[in-house]
Design a protein around this motif. Structure first.
Motif, PDB file in Angstrom:
ATOM      1  N   ILE A  27       0.847  -1.189   0.000  1.00  0.00           N
ATOM      2  CA  ILE A  27       0.000   0.000   0.000  1.00  0.00           C
ATOM      3  C   ILE A  27       0.883   1.240   0.000  1.00  0.00           C
ATOM      4  O   ILE A  27       1.667   1.467   0.915  1.00  0.00           O
ATOM      5  CB  ILE A  27      -0.949  -0.010   1.218  1.00  0.00           C
ATOM      6  N   GLU A  28       0.717   2.035  -1.047  1.00  0.00           N
ATOM      7  CA  GLU A  28       1.552   3.231  -1.213  1.00  0.00           C
ATOM      8  C   GLU A  28       0.925   4.464  -0.583  1.00  0.00           C
ATOM      9  O   GLU A  28       1.627   5.314  -0.026  1.00  0.00           O
ATOM     10  CB  GLU A  28       1.789   3.485  -2.705  1.00  0.00           C
ATOM     11  N   ALA A  29      -0.399   4.595  -0.701  1.00  0.00           N
ATOM     12  CA  ALA A  29      -1.087   5.787  -0.200  1.00  0.00           C
ATOM     13  C   ALA A  29      -2.426   5.410   0.404  1.00  0.00           C
ATOM     14  O   ALA A  29      -3.063   4.446  -0.019  1.00  0.00           O
ATOM     15  CB  ALA A  29      -1.275   6.801  -1.327  1.00  0.00           C
ATOM     16  N   ILE A  30      -2.836   6.207   1.397  1.00  0.00           N
ATOM     17  CA  ILE A  30      -4.073   5.931   2.133  1.00  0.00           C
ATOM     18  C   ILE A  30      -4.856   7.229   2.294  1.00  0.00           C
ATOM     19  O   ILE A  30      -4.302   8.242   2.741  1.00  0.00           O
ATOM     20  CB  ILE A  30      -3.771   5.358   3.531  1.00  0.00           C
ATOM     21  N   THR A  31      -6.123   7.206   1.935  1.00  0.00           N
ATOM     22  CA  THR A  31      -7.021   8.330   2.217  1.00  0.00           C
ATOM     23  C   THR A  31      -8.324   7.765   2.782  1.00  0.00           C
ATOM     24  O   THR A  31      -8.941   6.893   2.183  1.00  0.00           O
ATOM     25  CB  THR A  31      -7.325   9.156   0.958  1.00  0.00           C
ATOM     26  N   ILE A  32      -8.710   8.279   3.941  1.00  0.00           N
ATOM     27  CA  ILE A  32      -9.907   7.796   4.630  1.00  0.00           C
ATOM     28  C   ILE A  32     -10.861   8.959   4.858  1.00  0.00           C
ATOM     29  O   ILE A  32     -10.481   9.986   5.430  1.00  0.00           O
ATOM     30  CB  ILE A  32      -9.560   7.163   5.996  1.00  0.00           C
ATOM     31  N   GLY A  33     -12.110   8.811   4.405  1.00  0.00           N
ATOM     32  CA  GLY A  33     -13.158   9.774   4.716  1.00  0.00           C
ATOM     33  C   GLY A  33     -13.873   9.336   5.986  1.00  0.00           C
ATOM     34  O   GLY A  33     -14.273   8.174   6.108  1.00  0.00           O
TER      35      GLY A  33
ATOM     36  N   ILE B  78      -8.862   8.228  15.522  1.00  0.00           N
ATOM     37  CA  ILE B  78      -8.064   7.874  14.352  1.00  0.00           C
ATOM     38  C   ILE B  78      -7.097   9.013  14.041  1.00  0.00           C
ATOM     39  O   ILE B  78      -7.489  10.188  14.056  1.00  0.00           O
ATOM     40  CB  ILE B  78      -8.965   7.626  13.129  1.00  0.00           C
ATOM     41  N   SER B  79      -5.838   8.684  13.761  1.00  0.00           N
ATOM     42  CA  SER B  79      -4.864   9.710  13.403  1.00  0.00           C
ATOM     43  C   SER B  79      -3.994   9.241  12.241  1.00  0.00           C
ATOM     44  O   SER B  79      -3.784   8.038  12.042  1.00  0.00           O
ATOM     45  CB  SER B  79      -3.963  10.043  14.600  1.00  0.00           C
ATOM     46  N   THR B  80      -3.500  10.204  11.473  1.00  0.00           N
ATOM     47  CA  THR B  80      -2.618   9.848  10.363  1.00  0.00           C
ATOM     48  C   THR B  80      -1.317   9.237  10.877  1.00  0.00           C
ATOM     49  O   THR B  80      -0.769   8.326  10.256  1.00  0.00           O
ATOM     50  CB  THR B  80      -2.280  11.076   9.486  1.00  0.00           C
ATOM     51  N   GLU B  81      -0.818   9.735  12.014  1.00  0.00           N
ATOM     52  CA  GLU B  81       0.444   9.209  12.546  1.00  0.00           C
ATOM     53  C   GLU B  81       0.326   7.723  12.861  1.00  0.00           C
ATOM     54  O   GLU B  81       1.235   6.934  12.588  1.00  0.00           O
ATOM     55  CB  GLU B  81       0.854   9.989  13.805  1.00  0.00           C
ATOM     56  N   GLU B  82      -0.800   7.324  13.429  1.00  0.00           N
ATOM     57  CA  GLU B  82      -1.034   5.923  13.747  1.00  0.00           C
ATOM     58  C   GLU B  82      -1.087   5.083  12.474  1.00  0.00           C
ATOM     59  O   GLU B  82      -0.507   3.978  12.409  1.00  0.00           O
ATOM     60  CB  GLU B  82      -2.352   5.806  14.522  1.00  0.00           C
ATOM     61  N   LEU B  83      -1.747   5.601  11.441  1.00  0.00           N
ATOM     62  CA  LEU B  83      -1.866   4.869  10.184  1.00  0.00           C
ATOM     63  C   LEU B  83      -0.537   4.817   9.428  1.00  0.00           C
ATOM     64  O   LEU B  83      -0.232   3.826   8.761  1.00  0.00           O
ATOM     65  CB  LEU B  83      -2.948   5.499   9.306  1.00  0.00           C
ATOM     66  N   LYS B  84       0.261   5.861   9.532  1.00  0.00           N
ATOM     67  CA  LYS B  84       1.583   5.866   8.904  1.00  0.00           C
ATOM     68  C   LYS B  84       2.454   4.745   9.470  1.00  0.00           C
ATOM     69  O   LYS B  84       3.154   4.041   8.735  1.00  0.00           O
ATOM     70  CB  LYS B  84       2.264   7.221   9.113  1.00  0.00           C
TER      71      LYS B  84
ATOM     72  N   TYR C  52       1.317   2.028  11.044  1.00  0.00           N
ATOM     73  CA  TYR C  52       0.688   0.729  10.793  1.00  0.00           C
ATOM     74  C   TYR C  52       0.993   0.220   9.389  1.00  0.00           C
ATOM     75  O   TYR C  52       1.248  -0.969   9.183  1.00  0.00           O
ATOM     76  CB  TYR C  52      -0.828   0.857  10.998  1.00  0.00           C
ATOM     77  N   PHE C  53       0.974   1.144   8.411  1.00  0.00           N
ATOM     78  CA  PHE C  53       1.193   0.737   7.016  1.00  0.00           C
ATOM     79  C   PHE C  53       2.592   1.076   6.494  1.00  0.00           C
ATOM     80  O   PHE C  53       2.902   0.787   5.344  1.00  0.00           O
ATOM     81  CB  PHE C  53       0.142   1.395   6.115  1.00  0.00           C
ATOM     82  N   ASN C  54       3.403   1.712   7.321  1.00  0.00           N
ATOM     83  CA  ASN C  54       4.773   2.065   6.943  1.00  0.00           C
ATOM     84  C   ASN C  54       4.804   2.906   5.664  1.00  0.00           C
ATOM     85  O   ASN C  54       5.512   2.606   4.694  1.00  0.00           O
ATOM     86  CB  ASN C  54       5.627   0.803   6.760  1.00  0.00           C
TER      87      ASN C  54
END
Length: 328
Positions: A56-62, A81-87, A89-91
């Motif tokens: 997974i290269e990029a993530i966008t969540i609505g 939910i935070s972008t830092e947490e998702l960054k 998690y998915f590296n």
């Protein structure tokens, strides 16, 4: 690969999209019942375990909730939910959270003409801001700002602004609602899925008409708002018909308010799951008259395009396209 998502109070959709030859193709998609999960990460883990292995290269969540410094505490779910947490998690550093109506608004730009139902035959083709309003579990509002060259989505929490009655019947409704919500009565309390049930209860308690047996004897797990819609559109039930009429008037009036506040000469686009399901009511004079009825600005409202999105995946489309256009 892009991971996109649409998080609502009732359901969450996640999807993986492949990028091939500078275009997108759906690779994997799954829908979840949001309230079954204590956190978004718990849901993500189940999605990840069931999805095909992929980079997974990029993530966008609505997300249905306010996004503040790329963090969201969801309005109708106990999730943080935070972008830092998702960054982590998915590296990947390519992560963006959008308000769900921001995503919906962006998705509107990519719908085909046949994916809309035009309500205002007199709407003019003017380049300008577009207002987006969507009644579903709650009431979402957003703006597509036109800078002269392109559109940029702006999320809002306008659905939580004060409900303002426009008829004597709505005056009575507000008085009734203040007993239930003494602190604040918002548009979301009446112009949403839960609002349909609330309006029905108001009309029933005020003695407008008798309650149909199909509502009185409904199963506790049934969707009351859906039954009310069925009662109006299929069973010709007077109480259900009046409920949808009143709902339509309130929904349309707030759509008109949003159009004026954002000077949306480019149009007002109606998203969410409710409008397509009750389109005969949305097409009626109940809705259109309430939208146009803005006193000295009625002439302005009558020239604004008014369109219903018929695509149930507009928010997911918007999240996906945002990642492709802005993050890749």
């Amino acid at each position: 690969m892009i991971l996109s998502g649409d998080i609502g109070g009732t359901k969450t959709k996640l999807a993986l999209y492949k990028i091939e030859d500078n275009s997108l193709s759906l690779y994997y998609e799954k829908q979840f019942s949001s309230k079954k999960y204590n956190s978004f990460l718990e849901l993500l883990e189940e999605f990840k375990n069931g999805a095909p292995k992929s980079d997974i290269e990029a993530i966008t969540i609505g997300i249905a909730g306010p996004i503040i410094e790329q963090r969201c505490r969801t309005t109708n779910l106990p999730w943080d939910i935070s972008t830092e947490e998702l960054k982590k998690y998915f590296n990947t550093q390519k992560v963006k959270l959008l308000n769900d109506l921001e995503a919906t608004a962006y998705g509107m730009l990519y719908l085909k003409n046949e994916e809309f139902y035009d309500l205002n035959p007199n709407g003019r083709d003017i380049k300008g801001n577009i207002a987006v309003i969507a009644a579903g579990t709650g009431l979402g509002e957003a703006i597509l700002y036109w800078d002269g060259n392109s559109f940029s989505p702006i999320g809002t929490e306008g659905g939580h602004s004060d409900f303002a009655p426009i008829t004597s019947q709505q005056d009575e409704l507000l008085t009734w609602l203040r007993k239930r919500y003494p602190g604040h009565v918002s548009y979301e309390r009446v112009a949403s899925g839960m609002g349909i049930s609330t309006i029905y209860e108001f009309l029933y308690e005020s003695g407008f008409a008798k309650q149909g047996e199909f509502i009185a004897n409904m199963d506790e797990n049934s969707d009351k708002s859906a039954l009310i819609s069925k009662g109006a559109l299929e069973l010709n039930d007077p109480l259900c018909i009046e409920t949808l009429k009143l709902f339509a008037e309130i929904y349309a009036a707030e759509a008109g308010n949003l159009a004026l506040k954002s000077m949306s000469l480019g149009g007002v686009y109606i998203g969410g799951g409710i409008a397509p399901k009750i389109l005969p009511i949305i097409k009626s004079d109940y809705f259109l008259n309430a939208f146009f009825s803005k006193g000295r600005f009625e002439e302005l409202l009558r020239m604004i395009p008014l369109r219903v999105s018929l695509n149930p995946n507009t928010a997911l489309l918007g999240a996906t396209r945002y990642a492709f256009d802005k993050l890749i």
